[in-house]
Design a protein around this motif. Structure first.
Motif, PDB file in Angstrom:
ATOM      1  N   ILE A  83      41.939  32.598  52.339  1.00  0.00           N
ATOM      2  CA  ILE A  83      42.045  33.138  50.737  1.00  0.00           C
ATOM      3  C   ILE A  83      43.462  32.455  50.367  1.00  0.00           C
ATOM      4  O   ILE A  83      43.740  32.028  49.402  1.00  0.00           O
ATOM      5  N   TYR A  84      44.459  32.779  51.161  1.00  0.00           N
ATOM      6  CA  TYR A  84      45.634  32.383  50.742  1.00  0.00           C
ATOM      7  C   TYR A  84      45.797  30.815  50.463  1.00  0.00           C
ATOM      8  O   TYR A  84      46.409  30.558  49.718  1.00  0.00           O
ATOM      9  N   ARG A 131      49.012  31.422  44.311  1.00  0.00           N
ATOM     10  CA  ARG A 131      49.628  31.642  45.590  1.00  0.00           C
ATOM     11  C   ARG A 131      51.244  31.237  45.450  1.00  0.00           C
ATOM     12  O   ARG A 131      51.395  30.291  44.724  1.00  0.00           O
ATOM     13  N   THR A 145      39.878  37.659  44.961  1.00  0.00           N
ATOM     14  CA  THR A 145      40.392  37.778  46.440  1.00  0.00           C
ATOM     15  C   THR A 145      40.394  38.932  47.191  1.00  0.00           C
ATOM     16  O   THR A 145      39.695  39.119  48.485  1.00  0.00           O
ATOM     17  N   THR A 146      40.619  39.819  46.331  1.00  0.00           N
ATOM     18  CA  THR A 146      40.649  41.413  46.905  1.00  0.00           C
ATOM     19  C   THR A 146      39.106  41.687  47.062  1.00  0.00           C
ATOM     20  O   THR A 146      38.923  42.508  48.075  1.00  0.00           O
ATOM     21  N   LEU A 176      40.161  31.391  42.533  1.00  0.00           N
ATOM     22  CA  LEU A 176      40.237  30.451  43.589  1.00  0.00           C
ATOM     23  C   LEU A 176      40.275  29.476  43.026  1.00  0.00           C
ATOM     24  O   LEU A 176      39.684  28.941  42.010  1.00  0.00           O
ATOM     25  N   LYS A 184      40.153  41.142  40.972  1.00  0.00           N
ATOM     26  CA  LYS A 184      40.247  39.601  41.207  1.00  0.00           C
ATOM     27  C   LYS A 184      39.380  39.419  42.572  1.00  0.00           C
ATOM     28  O   LYS A 184      39.230  40.320  43.557  1.00  0.00           O
ATOM     29  N   LYS A 225      43.757  30.453  47.189  1.00  0.00           N
ATOM     30  CA  LYS A 225      43.763  31.121  45.848  1.00  0.00           C
ATOM     31  C   LYS A 225      44.724  30.245  44.817  1.00  0.00           C
ATOM     32  O   LYS A 225      45.568  29.779  45.098  1.00  0.00           O
TER      33      LYS A 225
END
Length: 432
Positions: free
Chosen positions: A424-425, A431, A388-389, A122, A386, A428
């Motif tokens: 998050i998109y 992206r 994010t997941t 991130l 990761k 991160k």
């Protein structure tokens, strides 16, 4: 090999539980002993998960749900009347289905190393912008609600009743309680970088949530942050125990204080009168927070389809379609079935709404689908490694864990999921 041995073990475990249930139904075994058997099995499973550093893997849910079932069978409150044999069979089949799906996921049986290697993918600066932005918008909505309400809800003398009248508008309220997301994002930020501003935002966010006087608002950021933190850092067993105590205090003490503020000493008398052990009356709110939900589930199980037809989406799908006002809240139906004028809704575990819509077989299928989705996200989290997941998994799994209490997959859940995914998109690093 571990998957096969676990499958054999759970099959043996559920065979024992089904046989024990049959003994209880034929008065050959005391319900309290049956309850203790379930509790011991669940505690062994939970301790095993803690030892292997896999506490928040999908396998935890079935143990937690069955733990509430075992507590229910102890009948420590006179308000616990008992589940029918058919309702208990449904619970066992649902949890068996959950565990069988867990057996298909090899990542459930990989010991997580003490040294975590989660990739912090991130942008810390963009995360700060998103967190501060959501905090400001959410705080404005919440303070507006408090202004219309006439003060801080938690300080109201009739908090237990008036806390359900805080919302000015359902959409404004959904934005107002986005302080839950703010608290989680702030914790994630502080994992990577220390910041006085973000510490202040975290404290303010928690105070705003505390001001609502609802334990669920505090449990939300604490549990999600705990799941993220547990997977990001190595948690010594002592620290994990401390966090567990904090969670149990919130679950048990908050309603005790809230009811005492609203009803005074008469509430203490009521607790003494319904407790099987009057000297331990102060534990009754904690006990009923776990056990009483199954009592309400029994109301649903006994009423559908004998008194009311199955909803086929009326309680789980249609109410979650925004702006069209379709469907019906299961809590309203339960109050109708109970014949009371209760000022709020009673939780009936995730099975209450699901059974009312889809019946016995449908509840098992729903549990299988839920287990499949959670296991898929967990496997992806383990593969990707990761952050994010991990955030997505923590949010979804929190909703699943709350299934022991009530059905969480509502419009708020999906709205927040969209907000989290888009956030998050945006923040991160990789992206495209």
């Amino acid at each position: 090999m571990k998957q096969q041995s676990y499958l054999i073990r759970i099959c043996f475990t559920y065979i024992v539980l089904f046989i024990a249930l049959d003994f209880v139904s034929n008065n050959l075994l005391n319900e309290s002993i049956y309850g203790m058997l379930i509790i011991v099995i669940c505690l062994i499973n939970i301790i095993e998960l803690a030892i292997t550093n896999s506490l928040f893997s999908p396998r935890l849910f079935s143990s937690l749900f069955l733990l509430t079932y075992g507590l229910y069978e102890l009948r420590l409150s006179t308000q616990i009347k008992g589940l029918t044999a058919s309702a208990q069979i449904l619970i066992l089949f649902c949890m068996l289905s959950w565990d069988v799906i867990c057996c298909t996921n090899p990542y459930n049986f990989i010991r997580i190393p003490e040294k975590r290697n989660i990739i912090f993918n991130l942008s810390i600066d963009r995360l700060k912008i998103v967190t501060v932005g959501i905090f400001i918008i959410s705080a404005i909505c919440m303070l507006y609600e408090w202004y219309r309400f006439g003060g801080v809800p938690a300080l109201s003398q009739n908090l237990e009743i008036t806390r359900f009248d805080i919302s000015v508008n359902s959409y404004i309220h959904i934005v107002a309680v986005m302080q839950r997301i703010v608290a989680v994002f702030t914790v994630i930020y502080l994992i990577k970088r220390r910041s006085v501003l973000m510490c202040v935002i975290l404290v303010c966010s928690l105070l705003l949530l505390l001001g609502l006087g609802a334990r669920a608002e505090l449990l939300y950021p604490i549990l999600i942050s705990l799941i993220i933190g547990y997977n990001y850092y190595f948690f010594p067993k002592r620290k994990l125990l401390i966090w567990g105590i904090i969670v149990f205090i919130i679950i048990g003490v908050v309603p005790l204080i809230r009811h005492y503020i609203s009803f005074g000493s008469s509430y203490i008398s009521d607790l003494r009168s319904i407790s099987r052990y009057p000297s331990l009356y102060f534990l009754t709110p904690l006990y009923e927070s776990f056990a009483y939900n199954l009592e309400i589930f029994q109301v649903d199980f006994s009423s559908f389809p004998k008194l009311l037809p199955y909803g086929f989406g009326t309680y789980t799908v249609l109410p979650n379609i925004p702006f069209v006002h379709l469907g019906q809240s299961i809590t309203d139906v339960q109050n109708y079935l109970l014949g009371n004028n209760f000022y709020a809704g009673l939780a009936s575990t995730y099975l209450g709404s699901v059974y009312a819509d889809y019946g016995f077989i449908g509840s098992i299928v729903f549990t299988i689908v839920m287990s499949f989705v959670v296991n898929h996200i967990y496997a992806k989290k383990q593969r990707d490694n990761k952050l994010t997941t991990l955030i997505i998994y923590a949010y979804v799994y929190y909703a699943v864990l709350m299934g022991f209490y009530h059905y969480v997959f509502d419009v708020v859940f999906f709205f927040y999921l969209i907000i989290i995914v888009f956030s998050i998109y945006y923040v991160k690093k990789d992206r495209t």
